[in-house]
Write a protein that holds these residues in place. Structure first.
Motif, PDB file in Angstrom:
ATOM      1  N   ASP A 103       0.818  -1.214   0.000  1.00 27.68           N
ATOM      2  CA  ASP A 103       0.000   0.000   0.000  1.00 27.68           C
ATOM      3  C   ASP A 103       0.847   1.259   0.000  1.00 27.68           C
ATOM      4  O   ASP A 103       0.437   2.287  -0.549  1.00 27.68           O
ATOM      5  CB  ASP A 103      -0.922   0.030   1.223  1.00 27.68           C
ATOM      6  CG  ASP A 103      -2.097  -0.923   1.083  1.00 27.68           C
ATOM      7  OD1 ASP A 103      -2.436  -1.300  -0.059  1.00 27.68           O
ATOM      8  OD2 ASP A 103      -2.679  -1.290   2.123  1.00 27.68           O
ATOM      9  N   GLU A 104       1.996   1.181   0.674  1.00 29.26           N
ATOM     10  CA  GLU A 104       2.869   2.351   0.831  1.00 29.26           C
ATOM     11  C   GLU A 104       4.301   1.978   0.425  1.00 29.26           C
ATOM     12  O   GLU A 104       5.108   1.619   1.267  1.00 29.26           O
ATOM     13  CB  GLU A 104       2.893   2.803   2.288  1.00 29.26           C
ATOM     14  CG  GLU A 104       1.563   3.115   2.905  1.00 29.26           C
ATOM     15  CD  GLU A 104       1.678   3.311   4.411  1.00 29.26           C
ATOM     16  OE1 GLU A 104       2.720   3.846   4.881  1.00 29.26           O
ATOM     17  OE2 GLU A 104       0.746   2.913   5.119  1.00 29.26           O
ATOM     18  N   PRO A 105       4.641   2.077  -0.849  1.00 26.37           N
ATOM     19  CA  PRO A 105       5.987   1.679  -1.303  1.00 26.37           C
ATOM     20  C   PRO A 105       7.132   2.372  -0.567  1.00 26.37           C
ATOM     21  O   PRO A 105       8.209   1.800  -0.414  1.00 26.37           O
ATOM     22  CB  PRO A 105       5.980   2.042  -2.789  1.00 26.37           C
ATOM     23  CG  PRO A 105       4.534   2.003  -3.174  1.00 26.37           C
ATOM     24  CD  PRO A 105       3.779   2.462  -1.959  1.00 26.37           C
ATOM     25  N   ASP A 106       6.926   3.585  -0.080  1.00 29.94           N
ATOM     26  CA  ASP A 106       7.986   4.289   0.654  1.00 29.94           C
ATOM     27  C   ASP A 106       8.308   3.620   1.991  1.00 29.94           C
ATOM     28  O   ASP A 106       9.351   3.909   2.586  1.00 29.94           O
ATOM     29  CB  ASP A 106       7.598   5.751   0.891  1.00 29.94           C
ATOM     30  CG  ASP A 106       7.596   6.556  -0.401  1.00 29.94           C
ATOM     31  OD1 ASP A 106       8.245   6.113  -1.371  1.00 29.94           O
ATOM     32  OD2 ASP A 106       6.956   7.626  -0.434  1.00 29.94           O
TER      33      ASP A 106
ATOM     34  N   LEU B 125      14.172  -1.269   5.772  1.00 27.92           N
ATOM     35  CA  LEU B 125      15.613  -1.467   5.621  1.00 27.92           C
ATOM     36  C   LEU B 125      16.380  -1.225   6.921  1.00 27.92           C
ATOM     37  O   LEU B 125      17.513  -1.678   7.067  1.00 27.92           O
ATOM     38  CB  LEU B 125      16.169  -0.560   4.520  1.00 27.92           C
ATOM     39  CG  LEU B 125      15.852  -0.980   3.094  1.00 27.92           C
ATOM     40  CD1 LEU B 125      16.360   0.074   2.116  1.00 27.92           C
ATOM     41  CD2 LEU B 125      16.420  -2.346   2.783  1.00 27.92           C
ATOM     42  N   GLU B 126      15.762  -0.545   7.853  1.00 31.65           N
ATOM     43  CA  GLU B 126      16.403  -0.295   9.140  1.00 31.65           C
ATOM     44  C   GLU B 126      16.546  -1.576   9.966  1.00 31.65           C
ATOM     45  O   GLU B 126      17.349  -1.619  10.889  1.00 31.65           O
ATOM     46  CB  GLU B 126      15.631   0.773   9.912  1.00 31.65           C
ATOM     47  CG  GLU B 126      15.680   2.127   9.236  1.00 31.65           C
ATOM     48  CD  GLU B 126      14.858   3.174   9.944  1.00 31.65           C
ATOM     49  OE1 GLU B 126      14.468   2.965  11.112  1.00 31.65           O
ATOM     50  OE2 GLU B 126      14.584   4.218   9.313  1.00 31.65           O
ATOM     51  N   TYR B 127      15.780  -2.595   9.648  1.00 28.50           N
ATOM     52  CA  TYR B 127      15.846  -3.871  10.358  1.00 28.50           C
ATOM     53  C   TYR B 127      16.978  -4.725   9.792  1.00 28.50           C
ATOM     54  O   TYR B 127      16.756  -5.760   9.153  1.00 28.50           O
ATOM     55  CB  TYR B 127      14.520  -4.631  10.256  1.00 28.50           C
ATOM     56  CG  TYR B 127      13.367  -3.949  10.924  1.00 28.50           C
ATOM     57  CD1 TYR B 127      13.257  -3.914  12.312  1.00 28.50           C
ATOM     58  CD2 TYR B 127      12.369  -3.333  10.170  1.00 28.50           C
ATOM     59  CE1 TYR B 127      12.191  -3.294  12.936  1.00 28.50           C
ATOM     60  CE2 TYR B 127      11.294  -2.697  10.776  1.00 28.50           C
ATOM     61  CZ  TYR B 127      11.212  -2.685  12.156  1.00 28.50           C
ATOM     62  OH  TYR B 127      10.161  -2.063  12.766  1.00 28.50           O
ATOM     63  N   GLU B 128      18.190  -4.314  10.044  1.00 23.38           N
ATOM     64  CA  GLU B 128      19.354  -5.001   9.482  1.00 23.38           C
ATOM     65  C   GLU B 128      19.455  -6.453   9.958  1.00 23.38           C
ATOM     66  O   GLU B 128      19.958  -7.313   9.233  1.00 23.38           O
ATOM     67  CB  GLU B 128      20.630  -4.241   9.826  1.00 23.38           C
ATOM     68  CG  GLU B 128      20.731  -2.915   9.100  1.00 23.38           C
ATOM     69  CD  GLU B 128      22.009  -2.172   9.406  1.00 23.38           C
ATOM     70  OE1 GLU B 128      22.989  -2.803   9.867  1.00 23.38           O
ATOM     71  OE2 GLU B 128      22.030  -0.948   9.178  1.00 23.38           O
TER      72      GLU B 128
ATOM     73  N   VAL C 158       6.796  -8.328  -8.588  1.00 21.67           N
ATOM     74  CA  VAL C 158       7.619  -7.121  -8.536  1.00 21.67           C
ATOM     75  C   VAL C 158       6.909  -6.041  -7.734  1.00 21.67           C
ATOM     76  O   VAL C 158       5.739  -5.741  -7.961  1.00 21.67           O
ATOM     77  CB  VAL C 158       7.933  -6.608  -9.963  1.00 21.67           C
ATOM     78  CG1 VAL C 158       8.687  -5.299  -9.923  1.00 21.67           C
ATOM     79  CG2 VAL C 158       8.721  -7.654 -10.738  1.00 21.67           C
ATOM     80  N   ILE C 159       7.637  -5.464  -6.791  1.00 20.71           N
ATOM     81  CA  ILE C 159       7.141  -4.325  -6.013  1.00 20.71           C
ATOM     82  C   ILE C 159       7.540  -3.034  -6.709  1.00 20.71           C
ATOM     83  O   ILE C 159       6.739  -2.130  -6.886  1.00 20.71           O
ATOM     84  CB  ILE C 159       7.731  -4.319  -4.583  1.00 20.71           C
ATOM     85  CG1 ILE C 159       7.323  -5.568  -3.830  1.00 20.71           C
ATOM     86  CG2 ILE C 159       7.298  -3.061  -3.833  1.00 20.71           C
ATOM     87  CD1 ILE C 159       8.041  -5.739  -2.501  1.00 20.71           C
TER      88      ILE C 159
END
Length: 157
Positions: A20-23, A29-32, A72-73
């Protein structure tokens, strides 16, 4: 650094939000600690799993989805996803592939002719061991996500 095949474990709720929110991807990505990779072995592993070197028709090989994901996202970045149920199915299938069977698919001549990434014309015995080690990592990535009932976001970059 090269192009690395990367995976990010996500819950079903996180995946739904991302769609719903691609951003939202930037926040994920913060969840390394949820990220893992197969280094630069992605095309070599794709070849071993599917017998194909041509990346133009990746959709027809279900095991190839372990490398390139599913839907694909983001077209520009090549970011794709697999749902938790797809991850579970693929994880089960990966666990049944024995190392000897995968090793028997290693065709150094064909891989060099096809100039598969990352070694192009330099595939040899050391590179075979590298692929087999990365295959074990791939199995671990899928097993971990499956056990946690999570999906995977995949990208090569």
């Amino acid at each position: 650094m090269g192009m690395i095949g990367t995976y990010l474990r996500v819950t079903d709720d996180e995946l739904a939000r991302l769609l719903d929110e691609p951003d939202y991807f930037e926040e994920l990505l913060e969840y390394e600690e949820r990220q893992a990779d197969i280094d630069k072995a992605w095309q070599g592993l794709y070849f071993l799993l599917t017998g194909e070197a041509d990346l133009d028709d990746i959709a027809r090989h279900s095991l190839g989805r372990t490398i390139f994901g599913g839907i694909v996202i983001e077209e520009e970045t090549g970011t794709t996803y697999l749902t938790s149920s797809e991850v579970k199915d693929l994880s089960t299938r990966l666990q049944y592939i024995e190392r000897d069977a995968l090793e028997s698919r290693y065709d150094m001549t064909r891989m060099n002719e096809q100039e598969l990434y990352p070694f192009e014309r330099g595939w040899g015995s050391e590179e075979k061991q590298y692929l087999l080690e990365q295959f074990e990592e791939l199995k671990t990535i899928f097993s971990s996500a499956s056990q946690k009932q999570e999906g995977l976001i995949t990208w090569i970059g």
